[in-house]
Design a protein around this motif. Structure first.
Motif, PDB file in Angstrom:
ATOM      1  N   TRP A 192     -66.128 -18.636  31.026  1.00 44.82           N
ATOM      2  CA  TRP A 192     -64.892 -18.019  31.502  1.00 44.82           C
ATOM      3  C   TRP A 192     -63.722 -18.458  30.627  1.00 44.82           C
ATOM      4  O   TRP A 192     -63.720 -19.556  30.069  1.00 44.82           O
ATOM      5  CB  TRP A 192     -64.590 -18.412  32.952  1.00 44.82           C
ATOM      6  CG  TRP A 192     -65.409 -17.678  33.954  1.00 44.82           C
ATOM      7  CD1 TRP A 192     -65.128 -16.492  34.575  1.00 44.82           C
ATOM      8  CD2 TRP A 192     -66.692 -18.077  34.465  1.00 44.82           C
ATOM      9  NE1 TRP A 192     -66.143 -16.132  35.422  1.00 44.82           N
ATOM     10  CE2 TRP A 192     -67.119 -17.091  35.382  1.00 44.82           C
ATOM     11  CE3 TRP A 192     -67.527 -19.174  34.247  1.00 44.82           C
ATOM     12  CZ2 TRP A 192     -68.330 -17.173  36.067  1.00 44.82           C
ATOM     13  CZ3 TRP A 192     -68.728 -19.266  34.916  1.00 44.82           C
ATOM     14  CH2 TRP A 192     -69.112 -18.263  35.816  1.00 44.82           C
ATOM     15  N   ARG A 193     -62.747 -17.604  30.518  1.00 45.37           N
ATOM     16  CA  ARG A 193     -61.486 -17.920  29.852  1.00 45.37           C
ATOM     17  C   ARG A 193     -60.544 -18.459  30.925  1.00 45.37           C
ATOM     18  O   ARG A 193     -60.141 -17.727  31.835  1.00 45.37           O
ATOM     19  CB  ARG A 193     -60.929 -16.644  29.218  1.00 45.37           C
ATOM     20  CG  ARG A 193     -59.554 -16.764  28.606  1.00 45.37           C
ATOM     21  CD  ARG A 193     -59.225 -15.494  27.825  1.00 45.37           C
ATOM     22  NE  ARG A 193     -59.534 -14.297  28.585  1.00 45.37           N
ATOM     23  CZ  ARG A 193     -58.664 -13.650  29.362  1.00 45.37           C
ATOM     24  NH1 ARG A 193     -57.436 -14.123  29.504  1.00 45.37           N
ATOM     25  NH2 ARG A 193     -59.014 -12.549  29.995  1.00 45.37           N
ATOM     26  N   VAL A 194     -60.217 -19.733  30.822  1.00 47.47           N
ATOM     27  CA  VAL A 194     -59.515 -20.411  31.915  1.00 47.47           C
ATOM     28  C   VAL A 194     -58.013 -20.481  31.666  1.00 47.47           C
ATOM     29  O   VAL A 194     -57.572 -20.843  30.567  1.00 47.47           O
ATOM     30  CB  VAL A 194     -60.067 -21.835  32.123  1.00 47.47           C
ATOM     31  CG1 VAL A 194     -59.268 -22.574  33.185  1.00 47.47           C
ATOM     32  CG2 VAL A 194     -61.534 -21.777  32.528  1.00 47.47           C
ATOM     33  N   VAL A 195     -57.252 -20.152  32.703  1.00 46.80           N
ATOM     34  CA  VAL A 195     -55.805 -20.375  32.724  1.00 46.80           C
ATOM     35  C   VAL A 195     -55.576 -21.544  33.679  1.00 46.80           C
ATOM     36  O   VAL A 195     -55.830 -21.431  34.883  1.00 46.80           O
ATOM     37  CB  VAL A 195     -55.055 -19.124  33.219  1.00 46.80           C
ATOM     38  CG1 VAL A 195     -53.555 -19.372  33.226  1.00 46.80           C
ATOM     39  CG2 VAL A 195     -55.407 -17.917  32.363  1.00 46.80           C
ATOM     40  N   SER A 196     -55.142 -22.674  33.143  1.00 51.23           N
ATOM     41  CA  SER A 196     -54.982 -23.885  33.945  1.00 51.23           C
ATOM     42  C   SER A 196     -53.515 -24.097  34.284  1.00 51.23           C
ATOM     43  O   SER A 196     -52.662 -24.183  33.395  1.00 51.23           O
ATOM     44  CB  SER A 196     -55.508 -25.104  33.182  1.00 51.23           C
ATOM     45  OG  SER A 196     -56.877 -24.967  32.883  1.00 51.23           O
ATOM     46  N   ILE A 197     -53.225 -24.201  35.588  1.00 54.80           N
ATOM     47  CA  ILE A 197     -51.855 -24.342  36.077  1.00 54.80           C
ATOM     48  C   ILE A 197     -51.807 -25.535  37.022  1.00 54.80           C
ATOM     49  O   ILE A 197     -52.677 -25.691  37.884  1.00 54.80           O
ATOM     50  CB  ILE A 197     -51.394 -23.072  36.814  1.00 54.80           C
ATOM     51  CG1 ILE A 197     -51.506 -21.854  35.897  1.00 54.80           C
ATOM     52  CG2 ILE A 197     -49.964 -23.230  37.333  1.00 54.80           C
ATOM     53  CD1 ILE A 197     -51.327 -20.520  36.613  1.00 54.80           C
ATOM     54  N   ALA A 198     -50.793 -26.379  36.856  1.00 50.65           N
ATOM     55  CA  ALA A 198     -50.615 -27.530  37.740  1.00 50.65           C
ATOM     56  C   ALA A 198     -49.323 -27.384  38.530  1.00 50.65           C
ATOM     57  O   ALA A 198     -48.266 -27.094  37.955  1.00 50.65           O
ATOM     58  CB  ALA A 198     -50.584 -28.828  36.945  1.00 50.65           C
ATOM     59  N   LEU A 199     -49.409 -27.579  39.827  1.00 52.15           N
ATOM     60  CA  LEU A 199     -48.246 -27.577  40.706  1.00 52.15           C
ATOM     61  C   LEU A 199     -47.902 -29.012  41.073  1.00 52.15           C
ATOM     62  O   LEU A 199     -48.767 -29.764  41.522  1.00 52.15           O
ATOM     63  CB  LEU A 199     -48.538 -26.795  41.986  1.00 52.15           C
ATOM     64  CG  LEU A 199     -49.000 -25.343  41.849  1.00 52.15           C
ATOM     65  CD1 LEU A 199     -49.284 -24.763  43.231  1.00 52.15           C
ATOM     66  CD2 LEU A 199     -47.948 -24.514  41.135  1.00 52.15           C
ATOM     67  N   ALA A 200     -46.644 -29.393  40.899  1.00 50.77           N
ATOM     68  CA  ALA A 200     -46.216 -30.740  41.279  1.00 50.77           C
ATOM     69  C   ALA A 200     -44.697 -30.803  41.235  1.00 50.77           C
ATOM     70  O   ALA A 200     -44.083 -30.215  40.331  1.00 50.77           O
ATOM     71  CB  ALA A 200     -46.797 -31.793  40.349  1.00 50.77           C
ATOM     72  N   PRO A 201     -44.075 -31.501  42.184  1.00 44.70           N
ATOM     73  CA  PRO A 201     -42.631 -31.715  42.074  1.00 44.70           C
ATOM     74  C   PRO A 201     -42.339 -32.667  40.917  1.00 44.70           C
ATOM     75  O   PRO A 201     -43.068 -33.644  40.706  1.00 44.70           O
ATOM     76  CB  PRO A 201     -42.251 -32.337  43.425  1.00 44.70           C
ATOM     77  CG  PRO A 201     -43.519 -32.944  43.939  1.00 44.70           C
ATOM     78  CD  PRO A 201     -44.631 -32.100  43.409  1.00 44.70           C
ATOM     79  N   ALA A 202     -41.295 -32.379  40.150  1.00 42.37           N
ATOM     80  CA  ALA A 202     -40.977 -33.223  39.006  1.00 42.37           C
ATOM     81  C   ALA A 202     -40.549 -34.624  39.442  1.00 42.37           C
ATOM     82  O   ALA A 202     -40.788 -35.601  38.738  1.00 42.37           O
ATOM     83  CB  ALA A 202     -39.879 -32.566  38.173  1.00 42.37           C
TER      84      ALA A 202
END
Length: 312
Positions: A192-202
């Motif tokens: 698979w062609r992966v789009v990696s996204i991370a959610l986090a408050p700065a």
């Protein structure tokens, strides 16, 4: 040359970052099919302490790989990889996009990189290692590992009992370092062609406040009663991997009389913060990761744009 592999989305982030809400919104807006990446949510009867989506949320946005194991049964990263790839193939075959959401970073790593040809868990060896842990502490496990597999010892945190015991178990069963067995593995070609996204408050203080608030909310929702129900099952005990999950471990120990309620709450929050720190450490080493600051008012718009622009 264009990458013609089907697309997959990884929605990652530390505990209490708001991943579930965003994943459900992406399912409802874009039709992504959700796969849970969480080592506690796989277990039935472990709902509150794992922050499992509610029945209403699951009705709106079904999550695959939730409630697929009994807490008495082991579930490894290799098990997850096999299950997740099977689900991803089913989703991609329908023309939809699999969206993997959760914070068990080892699962993501093994999914993409593959798993080594390691021996299955051995109850006798594991019992010996657990006895060593109880009698001499985690330091004894780490010292032994440093002698037989210094590469793994340098990589594994001295306070990570599961990974320490697994590395020692592999050595005792094979007489070879686990790091050497991993080095012999052929590189995986992830399909698979992966789009990696991370959610986090700065702001880390914001994350810590969210963690504390959520732990208190879990207690209000009945976390202690949930653990009481698990304790009534004779085959379950505090040393099972499922019940060493953050929150469950602290409540179980509190019910055993190891410390009082206030200490349990403090320990649960501290353990959750330590988990978030480990997750963020993993994420900082993840190649090609897109970060989204969940404190920003445009966080959802940025997430939606990233997913839409990642291609068909």
């Amino acid at each position: 040359m264009a990458d013609i592999r089907p697309r997959a989305i990884f929605l990652m982030g530390p505990t209490a970052a708001g991943k579930t809400d965003m994943a459900i919104a992406l399912h409802e807006r874009l039709g992504c099919e959700l796969i849970s990446v969480d080592s506690a949510m796989v277990y039935r009867g472990m709902d509150i302490g794992s922050a499992k989506p509610s029945a209403d949320e699951l009705a709106r946005a079904p999550h695959r790989l939730i409630d697929i194991r009994d807490p008495s049964e082991p579930y490894s990263a290799a098990d997850f990889r096999a299950d997740a790839m099977a689900e991803m193939r089913r989703i991609s075959a329908t023309g939809k996009v699999p969206l993997l959401v959760g914070g068990t970073m080892l699962y993501y790593k093994r999914l993409v990189e593959g798993v080594a040809n390691l021996p299955a868990a051995d109850a006798n060896v594991r019992a010996e290692l657990e006895a060593l842990w109880r009698e001499q502490g985690l330091g004894a496990l780490h010292r032994e590992l440093a002698e037989v597999d210094p590469v793994s010892a340098a990589r594994i945190h001295p306070n990570d009992p599961q990974r320490l015991m697994r590395a020692l178990e592999v050595y005792r069963l094979t007489k070879r370092p686990m790091s050497a067995l991993w080095a012999e593995q052929a590189p995986e070609n992830f399909p698979w062609r992966v789009v990696s996204i991370a959610l986090a408050p700065a702001d880390r203080a914001v994350l810590h406040a969210r963690i504390a608030k959520r732990f208190h909310m879990m207690l209000d929702q009945g976390l202690i009663d949930e653990v009481v129900a698990l304790r009534k099952r004779s085959e379950l005990h505090r040393d099972l991997p499922a019940l060493k999950s953050v929150g469950y471990r602290q409540v179980w120990e509190y019910l055993d009389g190891d410390y009082d309620r206030d200490q349990m709450v403090e320990r649960g929050i501290i353990a959750s913060r330590q988990l978030a720190k480990r997750q963020l450490t993993w994420l900082r080493s993840w190649t090609g990761l897109e970060w989204i600051d969940t404190q920003r008012s445009d966080a959802w718009d940025k997430l939606l744009k990233l997913v839409r622009e990642s291609g068909p």
